[in-house]
Scaffold this active site. Structure first.
Site, PDB file in Angstrom:
ATOM      1  N   CYS A 233       1.078  -1.079  -0.101  1.00 48.49           N
ATOM      2  CA  CYS A 233      -0.114   0.418   0.162  1.00 48.49           C
ATOM      3  C   CYS A 233       0.845   1.444  -0.116  1.00 48.49           C
ATOM      4  CB  CYS A 233      -0.464  -0.080   1.434  1.00 48.49           C
ATOM      5  SG  CYS A 233      -1.889   1.588   1.144  1.00 48.49           S
TER       6      CYS A 233
ATOM      7  N   GLU B   8      -3.801   1.502  -6.108  1.00 52.63           N
ATOM      8  CA  GLU B   8      -2.981  -0.048  -6.827  1.00 52.63           C
ATOM      9  C   GLU B   8      -3.349   0.357  -8.022  1.00 52.63           C
ATOM     10  OE1 GLU B   8      -0.868  -1.690  -5.441  1.00 52.63           O
ATOM     11  OE2 GLU B   8      -1.468  -1.441  -3.336  1.00 52.63           O
TER      12      GLU B   8
END
Length: 231
Positions: free
Chosen positions: A2, A107
């Site tokens: 992340c 993402e």
């Protein structure tokens, strides 16, 4: 991993969500493109009262024993399956666990050639959520102490695996207290470090501008059409 997230919820919303008096919160604005090494709010238990409090910390954990703060460039994420064994994280895991408020994380998926399509992941309900985090306080030889954090990651759920092989650990609200409670330092609640249920989340394509950390505006979370079927 992340490496970018958004927090659009206001201080009023987050004060209510975490049961904190807004007058006791440090000031911070929403961010739509939080990046490593930026300063972000985290929630932890106050050492004196044992109640939740907000603290502003730098993203990229610097352990108390570090020689300098450069280690924080490589510690923005901690793998859940390794965190108890790695020296850089294991002491924080025992007694310095925290929550990182967010509304979405980003993402990227390869879309052919050098092109990558960014996606955002949020809750179906539209509510905020929290990553499982660890925090540290590092004291340099000169200057003020630095408080920093890392976000734990785990295997992806069925939604996240369409884009990436990892996802941040998202905790259910009923697990917040258990995650932060110091409890028995020899038995941290590592059972909470698991993929969040996919059916409670949603994914949508977002603008390529999110790839530039200088862009930080609400339009980054606006859903965009995908030119080709990527899943």
């Amino acid at each position: 991993m992340c490496g970018r997230f958004a927090r659009r919820s206001t201080q009023e919303v987050l004060a209510d969500w975490f049961g904190v008096d807004i007058e006791d919160m440090p000031w911070f604005a929403p961010t739509y493109n939080a990046a490593p090494q930026s300063t972000q709010p985290a929630v932890r238990l106050n050492a004196d009262t044992g109640k939740p409090e907000f603290a502003l910390m730098r993203w990229g954990l610097v352990p108390f024993w570090a020689k300098d703060a450069k280690i924080g460039y490589t510690t923005i994420n901690a793998r859940a399956e390794e965190v108890a064994a790695k020296p850089v994280y294991r002491e924080a895991l025992k007694s310095r666990r925290c929550l990182i408020p967010a509304d979405a994380f980003y993402e990227w998926q390869h879309a052919g050639g050098k092109t990558k399509q960014p996606f955002a992941f949020g809750m179906q309900s539209g509510e905020p959520y929290s990553f499982a985090g660890l925090w540290e306080r590092w004291k340099p030889k000169e200057g003020e102490p630095l408080e920093s954090f890392t976000i734990l990651t785990t295997d992806p759920n069925e939604l996240a695996e369409k884009v990436h092989d990892r996802m941040p650990v998202i905790l259910a609200p009923h697990d917040y207290a258990r995650w932060m409670d110091p409890g028995d330092p020899t038995r941290p609640p590592v059972d909470l470090l698991r993929p969040y249920p996919a059916e409670k989340m949603r994914i949508w394509a977002v603008d390529q501008r999110v790839g530039n950390v200088r862009n930080d505006d609400p339009d980054l979370l606006t859903e965009q059409p995908v030119q080709q079927q990527l899943f």
